[in-house]
Every structure is written in C-alpha cells, then in structure tokens.
Design a protein around this motif. Structure first.
Motif, PDB file in Angstrom:
ATOM      1  N   ALA A  71       0.833  -1.210   0.000  1.00  0.00           N
ATOM      2  CA  ALA A  71       0.000   0.000   0.000  1.00  0.00           C
ATOM      3  C   ALA A  71       0.862   1.252   0.000  1.00  0.00           C
ATOM      4  CB  ALA A  71      -0.940  -0.001   1.202  1.00  0.00           C
ATOM      5  N   SER A  72       1.939   1.234   0.781  1.00  0.00           N
ATOM      6  CA  SER A  72       2.838   2.391   0.842  1.00  0.00           C
ATOM      7  C   SER A  72       3.557   2.597  -0.485  1.00  0.00           C
ATOM      8  CB  SER A  72       3.856   2.204   1.973  1.00  0.00           C
ATOM      9  OG  SER A  72       3.205   2.198   3.232  1.00  0.00           O
ATOM     10  N   GLU A  73       3.994   1.495  -1.109  1.00  0.00           N
ATOM     11  CA  GLU A  73       4.644   1.619  -2.410  1.00  0.00           C
ATOM     12  C   GLU A  73       3.659   2.121  -3.467  1.00  0.00           C
ATOM     13  OE1 GLU A  73       7.822   1.385  -2.906  1.00  0.00           O
ATOM     14  OE2 GLU A  73       8.217   0.778  -0.835  1.00  0.00           O
ATOM     15  N   THR A  74       2.400   1.754  -3.326  1.00  0.00           N
ATOM     16  CA  THR A  74       1.378   2.221  -4.267  1.00  0.00           C
ATOM     17  C   THR A  74       1.204   3.727  -4.182  1.00  0.00           C
ATOM     18  OG1 THR A  74       0.158   0.121  -4.255  1.00  0.00           O
ATOM     19  CG2 THR A  74      -1.057   2.097  -4.895  1.00  0.00           C
ATOM     20  N   VAL A  75       1.082   4.269  -2.967  1.00  0.00           N
ATOM     21  CA  VAL A  75       0.875   5.721  -2.852  1.00  0.00           C
ATOM     22  C   VAL A  75       2.123   6.492  -3.275  1.00  0.00           C
ATOM     23  CG1 VAL A  75      -0.902   5.489  -1.081  1.00  0.00           C
ATOM     24  CG2 VAL A  75       1.467   5.803  -0.395  1.00  0.00           C
ATOM     25  N   LEU A  76       3.297   5.907  -3.060  1.00  0.00           N
ATOM     26  CA  LEU A  76       4.524   6.573  -3.520  1.00  0.00           C
ATOM     27  C   LEU A  76       4.588   6.595  -5.045  1.00  0.00           C
ATOM     28  CD1 LEU A  76       7.158   5.228  -0.954  1.00  0.00           C
ATOM     29  CD2 LEU A  76       6.240   7.554  -1.126  1.00  0.00           C
ATOM     30  N   LYS A  77       4.142   5.515  -5.685  1.00  0.00           N
ATOM     31  CA  LYS A  77       4.069   5.497  -7.152  1.00  0.00           C
ATOM     32  C   LYS A  77       3.059   6.520  -7.656  1.00  0.00           C
ATOM     33  CE  LYS A  77       5.508   0.799  -8.397  1.00  0.00           C
ATOM     34  NZ  LYS A  77       6.421   1.197  -9.488  1.00  0.00           N
ATOM     35  N   MET A  78       1.942   6.636  -6.957  1.00  0.00           N
ATOM     36  CA  MET A  78       0.935   7.621  -7.328  1.00  0.00           C
ATOM     37  C   MET A  78       1.513   9.029  -7.268  1.00  0.00           C
ATOM     38  SD  MET A  78      -2.308   5.979  -5.265  1.00  0.00           S
ATOM     39  CE  MET A  78      -3.157   7.567  -5.194  1.00  0.00           C
ATOM     40  N   ALA A  79       2.244   9.318  -6.186  1.00  0.00           N
ATOM     41  CA  ALA A  79       2.849  10.638  -6.035  1.00  0.00           C
ATOM     42  C   ALA A  79       3.869  10.902  -7.131  1.00  0.00           C
ATOM     43  CB  ALA A  79       3.499  10.756  -4.658  1.00  0.00           C
ATOM     44  N   GLN A  80       4.670   9.883  -7.449  1.00  0.00           N
ATOM     45  CA  GLN A  80       5.669  10.028  -8.508  1.00  0.00           C
ATOM     46  C   GLN A  80       4.999  10.306  -9.847  1.00  0.00           C
ATOM     47  OE1 GLN A  80       7.895   6.457  -9.437  1.00  0.00           O
ATOM     48  NE2 GLN A  80       9.697   7.627 -10.019  1.00  0.00           N
TER      49      GLN A  80
END
Length: 259
Positions: free
Chosen positions: A60-69
């Motif tokens: 989930a954390s990697e998903t939101v970081l990808k979204m931000a990127q």
C-alpha cells in the motif's frame, strides 16, 4: 516585406512557446515543492517499517509513492496508530490517509482518491466453536472483539452492540480469539491473512460477512485540487493496469509475519 512578416511571426510563436513551457515548468515545480504527507497504520505486507533501511514500505505504501511520482509531487509516508493518523489528516491540509473505507458517514470528511482495493467486514470464530450465524441477530449475545476507532468498531456501536472488547492494537484480535477471551473477531479476510501465521489459519473460520466495501486514499478536504486530480488519475491507472494487485501479491508472498 513578406519575409519580414514571416520572421516576426516565427519570433512571436517562439516567444509564446517559451511562455507556455515556462508556465508548465513553473506549475510542475510548484507541485513538487508541495510535499504531501501520507499517513497509515502498521499492517504486515501492507505498510510497515523495513528493519534494514528504516523506510516505510509495503504494497500500500509503495502504491501511494508510485501515485505521487506519477502525479509529479513530493511525498512522505508516516506510520502511526490509526486514530493518530486519522486525526493528523483531518487537521493537516496537505495530507492523506490510506487505506481507508469510504462510508456515508465519512463522505464529507475527505477528498476521495481511488478505489485501491475491495475488502470485507467479516465475523470470525474459532473453528472448534461451532458458531453458526445467518444474520447479526444470531450473534448479538456473543462477545465481539474489534479494533479501536476502526470503521467496523463504529459500525457495531451504531448498530447498538454493547458486548464489545475494544482493542488498542489490531494484532491482539486473533490471539484473544484463539485463547477464548472473545467469541468473535470482527475484521476482514485480508486482515486475518496479514495478522496470523499460515499454520494457524485453519484454527479460525469465517461466520458471517455483512459488508464488502472498497478502500481508498482519503485526503484532507483543503488539499490543492491540482494535486488531488493528479493523484486520482494516477490511482485509476495503477488500479486498472493491475499494478496495485501485482504489488499486493509480491509483498504478501514475500513478507514474513511477525506473529
């Protein structure tokens, strides 16, 4: 004369192009300068602190970081107890919480981005208990364990259930259920999967599922609308392309449980 006009026209076009590019660059730089804080709680495989790097990771954390990127914004992720994360996002205009169930009661409290996955609200019992339920009326006399300030906790209180054992730590639920301290644990299939070792899962059985909601990124209502729109587009693409599901499978298959 005509040649002079063409040169002037090309010069004007070049100037306009430079203005457009400069404006786009300025907007992108402005968004990157806005660091969005993403808050969550610690759940195995979903969001946790990497013991080696000390960084927040999990699918989930990697998903939101990808979204931000993808959205072109700067991001920081924080892990805290759910109630503290929830309050932080309610008061910080430049913040979001994940993963959060979207309910009618919460609808006006957040700017919703997603969905990122679906889940369930299920009552679990010890396999040896032989508890059978066809409706919530069949279990109202039983003791029910629930995580404090979780959406399921709010749901049971709204339904008028009194015989609740409210826990400050979600990890306590399965252990108290198996030790006989409670008759039922109210969570989700995903919650049980992430909180109990595979060798013990046969000891717990689902009794009744009452809801199948979706989980979202919930942002403060005052967040910059340009940021919210970009995050929404990124979430939709990651979800539709199957990237969220792939990240989830990767972490769930390779992250050891702490219990």
């Amino acid at each position: 004369m005509m040649m002079h006009f063409k040169r002037r026209h090309r010069a004007q076009v070049a100037v306009l192009l430079m203005i457009v590019l400069s404006t786009a660059f300025a907007k992108t730089t402005e968004l990157k300068a806005q660091t969005v804080s993403f808050f969550t709680e610690s759940v195995p495989s979903r969001s946790f602190i990497d013991p080696q790097s000390g960084a927040v990771t999990g699918w989930a954390s990697e998903t939101v970081l990808k979204m931000a990127q993808m959205a072109g914004i700067s991001a920081k992720t924080f892990i805290a107890p759910w109630a503290r994360s929830y309050q932080a996002v309610r008061t910080d205009p430049n913040s979001c919480i994940y993963l959060i169930t979207r309910t009618p009661e919460r609808e006006e409290s957040f700017h919703w981005v997603g969905p990122l996955m679906t889940t369930d609200w299920t009552f679990f019992a010890k396999s040896s208990s032989n508890i059978i339920a066809h409706s919530m009326a069949d279990i109202e006399h039983l003791s029910i364990g629930v995580y404090r300030n979780d959406v399921r906790h709010t749901y049971l209180e709204k339904e008028g259930y009194k015989n609740l054992l409210v826990m400050p730590d979600r990890k306590l639920g399965p252990n108290l259920l198996l030790s006989g301290r409670i008759d039922l644990w109210f969570d989700s299939y995903y919650g049980i999967d992430s909180l109990i070792a595979k060798k013990r899962k046969h000891q717990i059985t689902p009794v009744l599922t009452v809801q199948r909601p979706s989980l979202w990124l919930g942002c403060n209502r005052q967040i910059d609308q340009k940021v919210a729109i970009r995050l929404s587009k990124a979430a939709t693409k990651l979800y539709n392309d199957g990237d969220v599901a792939r990240l989830r499978d990767e972490f769930e298959n390779n992250t050891p449980l702490t219990q």
